[in-house]
Design a protein around this motif. Sequence first.
Motif, PDB file in Angstrom:
ATOM      1  N   TYR A   1       0.855  -1.200   0.000  1.00 54.52           N
ATOM      2  CA  TYR A   1       0.000   0.000   0.000  1.00 54.52           C
ATOM      3  C   TYR A   1       0.881   1.237   0.000  1.00 54.52           C
ATOM      4  N   HIS A   2       0.599   2.174  -0.900  1.00 53.67           N
ATOM      5  CA  HIS A   2       1.282   3.462  -0.847  1.00 53.67           C
ATOM      6  C   HIS A   2       0.353   4.529  -1.391  1.00 53.67           C
ATOM      7  N   PRO A   3       0.304   5.706  -0.762  1.00 57.34           N
ATOM      8  CA  PRO A   3      -0.625   6.760  -1.208  1.00 57.34           C
ATOM      9  C   PRO A   3      -0.523   7.011  -2.704  1.00 57.34           C
TER      10      PRO A   3
ATOM     11  N   PHE B   1      -0.301   5.202  -5.089  1.00 60.34           N
ATOM     12  CA  PHE B   1      -1.132   4.307  -5.915  1.00 60.34           C
ATOM     13  C   PHE B   1      -2.558   4.819  -6.024  1.00 60.34           C
ATOM     14  N   ASN B   2      -2.916   5.743  -5.115  1.00 59.30           N
ATOM     15  CA  ASN B   2      -4.274   6.305  -5.213  1.00 59.30           C
ATOM     16  C   ASN B   2      -4.431   7.095  -6.506  1.00 59.30           C
TER      17      ASN B   2
ATOM     18  N   ASP C   1      -4.465   7.343 -10.193  1.00 59.06           N
ATOM     19  CA  ASP C   1      -4.553   6.331 -11.244  1.00 59.06           C
ATOM     20  C   ASP C   1      -3.476   6.525 -12.300  1.00 59.06           C
TER      21      ASP C   1
ATOM     22  N   PHE D   1      -0.629   7.292 -12.025  1.00 57.14           N
ATOM     23  CA  PHE D   1       0.687   6.838 -11.571  1.00 57.14           C
ATOM     24  C   PHE D   1       1.000   5.442 -12.101  1.00 57.14           C
TER      25      PHE D   1
ATOM     26  N   THR E   1      -3.983  11.146   0.862  1.00 63.90           N
ATOM     27  CA  THR E   1      -3.347  10.231   1.831  1.00 63.90           C
ATOM     28  C   THR E   1      -4.156   8.955   1.932  1.00 63.90           C
TER      29      THR E   1
END
Lengths: 178, 1013, 231, 459
Positions: free
Chosen positions: A128-130, A132-133, A135, A137, A178
């Motif tokens: 999990y990493h912010p 990745f929120n 898209d 990216f 976040t």
Amino acid sequence: MKDPKIYGLLAEFDTAEAVVEAAQRTYAAGYRKIDAYSPFPIEELWEAIGFHKNGVAPVCLLGGLLGGTGAYLLQWWINTISYPVNIGGRPFHSWPAFIIVTFEMTILFGGLSAVFGMLVMNGLPQPYHPLFNVDRFAGVTRDRFFIAIFASDAKYDLLETREFLQTLHPHSISEVPT
Amino acid sequence: MKMEEQNGKPHQEEVCPGKKDKLNLESANALIAETKGPEFWRSLEELAGSGEFQEMMHREFPKGASEWLDSVSRRGFMKLMGASLAMAGMTACTKQPMEAIVPYVKQPEDVIPGKPLFYATAFTLGGYAAPLLVESHLFRPTKIEGNDKHPASLGGTDVYSQASVLGMYDPDRSQNVIHAGDVSSWGEFQNFIRGPLKGQEASQGAGIRILSGAFSSPALADQVQAFLKLYPGAKWHTYEPVNRDNALEGAKLAFGQPVETQYHLENADVVVSLDADFLYAGFPGFTKYARDFAARRNPDSGMSRFYAIESAPTSSGVKADHRLPVRASHVGAIAATIKDGTFLVKGFPQIDRGLTEEETRFMRAVSRDLRAHSGSSVVIPGEHQPPIVHALAHAINAQLGNVGKTVVYTDPVIANPVNQLESFKDLVADMNAGKVQLLILSGVNPLFDAPVDLNFAKAFEGVPLRIHHGLYQDETAEHCHWHINQADYLEAWGDTRAFDGTVSLVQPLIAPLYDGKSLHDLLAVLSGEPQASGHEIVQAYWQKQHSGADFDMFWRRSLHDGFVADTAYSPKQVAAKSANFAQSASPDAKAIEINFRPDPSVYDGRFSNNAWLQELPKPMSKITWDNCVWIGPAMAERLGVQKRDMVRVALGDAKVDLPVWIQAGHPDNSVTVFLGYGRKRAGRAGTGAGFDVYPLRTSATPWFTTGAQVSKISGTYILASTQGYQTMDAGDVTRPIVRTATLDEYRKHADFNEEKPPAELTLYPGYEAQYRSENYAWGMTIDLNSCVGCNNCIVACQSENNIAVVGKEQVNHGRHMHWIRVDAYYQGDRNDPKAYFQPVPCMQCENAPCELVCPVGATTHSTEGLNDMVYNRCVGTRYCSNNCPYKVRRFNFFLFSDWDTPQYKMMRNPDVTVRSRGVMEKCTYCVQRITEYRIKSEESGTKDYNTDADLKTACQQSCPANAITFGNINVADSQVSKLKKNQRNYGLLDDLNTRPRTTYLAEIRNPNPELEA
Amino acid sequence: MQIFHRATNTIAKASIYGALLLVGFILWACIQFQRSPYVTYAHVARPQPVPFSHEHHVGAIGIDCRYCHTSVENSNFAGIPPTKTCMNCHSQIWLGAGMLQPVRDSYATGKSLVWNRVDDLPDFVYFDHSIHINKGVGCNTCHGPVDRMPLMYNEGSLQMEWCLDCHRSPAKNLRPRDQVFNMRYEQPSTQKPLLYEGKIYTDQMALGSDLVKQYHLRTVADITSCSTCHR
Amino acid sequence: MKDLTQVEPGEQKAPVMAPGHNYGTITDKISSIVLKKPVSKGWILGFLVCFVILQWMLYGITLLFFKGVGVWGVNIPIGWGFAIVNFVWWIGIGHAGTLISAILLLLRQSWRNSINRFAEAMTLFAVACAGMFPIFHLGRPWVFYWLFPYPNTMGYWPNFRSPLVWDVFAVSTYGTISLVFWYVGMIPDFATLREIADKKWIKYVYGMLALGWRNSARHWSRYETAYLLLAGLATPLVLSVHTVVSFDFAIGIVPGWHTTIFPPYFVAGAIYSGFAMVLVLAIPIRKFYHLEDFITARHIENSAMVMLATGWIVAYGYAFEAFMNWYGGDVYEGFVRFNRLHGPYAFWYFALLTCNLLIPQVLWFRRVRLNNFVLFLISMDILIGMWLERFIIVVVSLHRDFLNSSFGMYYPTQIDWAIFIGTLGFFTACMFLFMRLLPSISIFELRTLLPEAEAVKHE
């Protein structure tokens, strides 16, 4: 101003040259809590964001030394202290014979500590990493390049930083929730 | 019988105990009584209902051989269970099952659990005794040793007596009295036999015939006389297929009376053998002769010279300084020539007896040498040579004045010295004439081995009542109304004479395993005194001989010493009737000659089911588990046959198909076949092994005759030989494996022996000081001059160290297990080669290549210089064997040891681990004996570290020729230290700097200069 | 796009280190298991046909070891008493005792009692009692406080490392020969000094090393050679 | 676009990658093998065949464990048979993988980027095959762990003077390092697959494998260092492994084993057979998955050249061995030469020379190097040849050593064959799975080969 719901700002670029140049300017602009992302390793890029020493090598060296000395000491102890036996009339401390295992163990521990050192220092695993929120990216694993300025940076201010990023002519800018 | 497992060790040692259904022998024995059923294959497993039995039946003995190579068996499954368990948890291998320990109820006085006892007794072959000491662990005989006090043994033994302990425990031995195919009992037989005997009383037993093997037992003879007094009409016949009729007739021819010939080779400077294999275990007095002969082969003290004139190559021929291969039928002419030659004061007669140039030259030299050594020479005739040759030999010895010096005549050893063949013919005649109503056969198997022309089987069927008394339910037993299971000599009382007449008392080492009966018991019943036990009968007889108050003392001493004092025959003065005998000329050299010989392993067939003997490599060919036909190289070339091709040997209208073995040194136009194989009802080891050649053997020509036809037929046959390659040549060089020299060279050039690597030539001097500081440093020397290749060491080692038998198939795969082997090498002209024997045990190298490469340190070096092998540590990489230049390591490719047969558990040496599957094993210098000795001497606190007196390895102890010397090389005056200083001493492959503790004394020959030219 | 939940980070890390720990633990467990009484039977009393109490016979009555284990001084095997030995006394005393019935039966029928082996070495190990006795190794050095054992059990693990422990430094355990069968023997200490051959010992190693010389003990290298115990 | 497998002789060297590709196309093309393409009939068929052969091996092993090593043809004097031959052969094959990924990386041979991934996979599976044999060939396989120094109740330890213990350490190290090397190399590509995959669960799987990789520059920096260090360590390692394997023989005193030439000659032989295996795999793979763009004639040709070179080192080995046998003047060494030329196994010795020395010489011709089919056959021939070489060294040296009395012969049994052939099945089955489930070519490393990527460096 800082928005607690925002982790940082993410600027997207099309080419390697662009991102490297942008990174240099960001660093020059005084931002320090920044990171850059590219689909393949670009030495210039991490130089650009001021990341010069990565500390993997020393860890590897240490591991190697430990493995090697450990292995040799073990063999020495077994053959001279623990249970000395006359084998084929050879000396208890047959050091030439012990070199090989020593060598192999040096390699093994050196290699493993290099890899695990790398992972640990990279803070992996971290599924999990912010980021990745965002898209867009996803493109970083294909052909897109990014620069991120994190909210934790001292100089960071939502509006100013966004303006600054504009000056880098990114393909796009997105906020990282976040 | 008692089976207390009290000596601290179960009989089975496991490297990794898996689950196994142990079978209780008492219960099995109990069952024997009730069980009925005609099976020949009765064994304890079957009786105890162990599921293994069926499978065992279909399996060639031993298990390893057939089982593994075909479908998965239950045993195999068990093994996998063991393995997978072991693999699942690391502990599966180390957690032990709970074991029982069973004390006595009342402990016998003389027994110290864990300490073996030794009892003196004697083994008998063809009437001649081999005096023994038998090691007994809690009343289980485990190992045969020679009786060193006995003049006829001096501590040595022969293969047959060594292996007899396995014979005693043989699970295939007859275990019941059988009547008409059903299990009966001794009691029932006693009731039954009264009737027939009563029926004979009228005719004074005219219808009774008893056929037995040759025996020398005084007590038995006495009992027989008594029986014949009871039934004057009855007749006692003696017949063995391998008998001494020729010697007997020869003596009659020469002296007009049957006398026994003894040789004193210790006094012989020149020995001439006329086709005599006196270094073969079947030759009466072998043990003594081998020792005396070897003693005189020492180049440092008056070495004798030995001429061998022989047909089929023998180990005696190998030891000869000059060997002349001639056809057996030609030996007569040669004997006559020598006689003439020796009778002349000088020069050489010119009578033409069809000798070749070369032969004449040879005989001239021989005669001259004999004359030169009148009184200190000896001529020995072959057992299978006709009477005339024996007579000639007697004449020559007399002429040379050897009588009384190297040759001694005594009364015959055999109790009733009759011509056995004639005796047997009479019997058959009576049977055909219908004179025989009751035939009792004891310890004989005529339906297998009778001369074919007598057609014994037919005559036999005509006899209304046939009773067989024997160790096995063999071919003859099958056709008898009654079979009585005989007690093995280790189970029964008796007495017997050695070749010199000395009487040995035979005492039982164990209660009869299967309640067998001795011939004493049987005769007692026939004479109507069923209550008399063998013990009483023998004792009673000797009471008569030695009446007096001190009988008990006398009896005890005789039992303890193993022989009755002063019973040796005193020399007998006999006068030669004449020296001129009607001489028949040698037959046409073109006609093919066929020789019959007792097999070196199974003799006349009686040892067929002894797996140790079956797997024992024959001295010359190293073949196991089979017989074959020997053909000389030249003849083989003419026939166009290779080793292992099949040929048809025809004599008259009888023919037998046999595999060929091309035997170097075999005379041309002559073949040799071996008796005793092709048994139909021998047991799991013997049945079906090899080929029966008795069909070729007639009463007219029991030993050799000409006129045989040999023709190649299609097909080949696997002969499992243990030696890969029988010459020392490899590529274009001859390897210095056996080092030799002539006596002259040895005397002239002390340095004939190739130089050895200097002691300082090593990278690892580290342990020298430590070895020297020890009380003991073990070492061994093997004198190649003394070794007569009798294989005795192999069997002794097998018995001492619980070495498994693997079966023909595995031997053929190169997986035999012998820890010591005797290599035979042939050099030079294959038709008349020089041959050498070389026993090879583990060399116990100080710089052992095997130890270095073992990944788990399962083989290491003890401080006393032993190359230790730890079976339970071995993981089985076989690297050590690869790296052993002597290839003395043996590997358990399968579970070779029999873990289940209870008899074998009883037989095993409790002081040696029984190896499991997948581990390496090898000679350890009998470390169990070393340890026992060391403990004893440490407890006694002695400071004398010379072990010569009380510590011997199994091979050394059994060696009749004293070829093997073992001892402490840290003590200067120990035998082995002295020998290692000898100029002949060399280490095998010592240029590898393995520093072997086992070294060899080079072989020295003493050729006649006249013939060398 | 976000595939994983926040928590996965922790879970992922935890599971990796957890796995490493687990493997380590399993290895450790195996090694411990090998030495556990389950495998070695140490201090586990075996079921026996007759509940024979060494505590009573040795501790209370004070019968000497050698009365029953007759061959201990001159054979590799100490010897298990024949039924006869039991009956020497029990033909007079405890005649009615039910628990002795098997003994009387055995004596009457001549069928041996079947005990379960207690100190049971693997079959490929060759131990010799006589030499240990002879060199001053006390019975209870290996067999433990037999005189306090109501039911017999083996004191040591009987594993190779256990044997080696003494073979590597015999001096630790040697005692004067006359004390070998003394079940209550205590090694010399400053509290309980030992007078032996006119010399007073206050510490075992001093005594031990003297005895090593006096008994001509073979060197450690000698008695740790493989063939000392394995053949 | 013309097929780059067909480069005319005399023409320039083929490029390491076909022109006209960009970051995206590379990514799609390679990831599609794993994600998009439906499972082809060919794949299923091939996999099944290998799987069946694998069962044969399992049968052999079961029998082996039931009954003992006697089911093999081994005996005294030939204590080592197929098991060790196969072990050495497989280990050798493994070496090419590490060589390509590590040594060529250090030598900055960028063309390696497109073949290193499956070369490493090959290494891994080859080592797996090799690793089985030392355990199978034990008489008591269930106590194999005695070869490791662990605190045991026996108070006894492995013998560190024995080459077999060295083997244990060398091979296990080699296996571990290769695995790590391989996995680390794949992390960024897992990230790619994580993003491209459409099914949720597939995303999960690759996501987990990717450990949350996000192409951060900092990560790249540490990653590159670690990767380089691994390569640096793997290089001496791979050389040491076959050296140690050669010690199994060189340390022994058996004539034909006891020579100092073995280490270099074994390593060369290993690479020889290794590259042969690379080609045997690469040629069909690029054909069936249309990877000609990335695995170009350049790769094929280079590999062929490497084979030619190492082939000659091996040849030198043979020559030197024979020379020393003669020059040494030792009776037994001399006989080794004699026995190989005239002994019962002479045919196989000449077969070996033909396979390893004679036939490969055609590689001198570029036309041959560029002809895939012929090259494939030659590679096969070399694999056979190298197997024969190990057979000659192990069996023929053992069967006649010092004492003539203990000369013997070796006849392989069907179980010998079953287990050997079975490992081939195991190996290929693994390769099939690998091709299907993992990126068979390193995507991110290919990206660096693109001109636009190069451009950054030349600023």
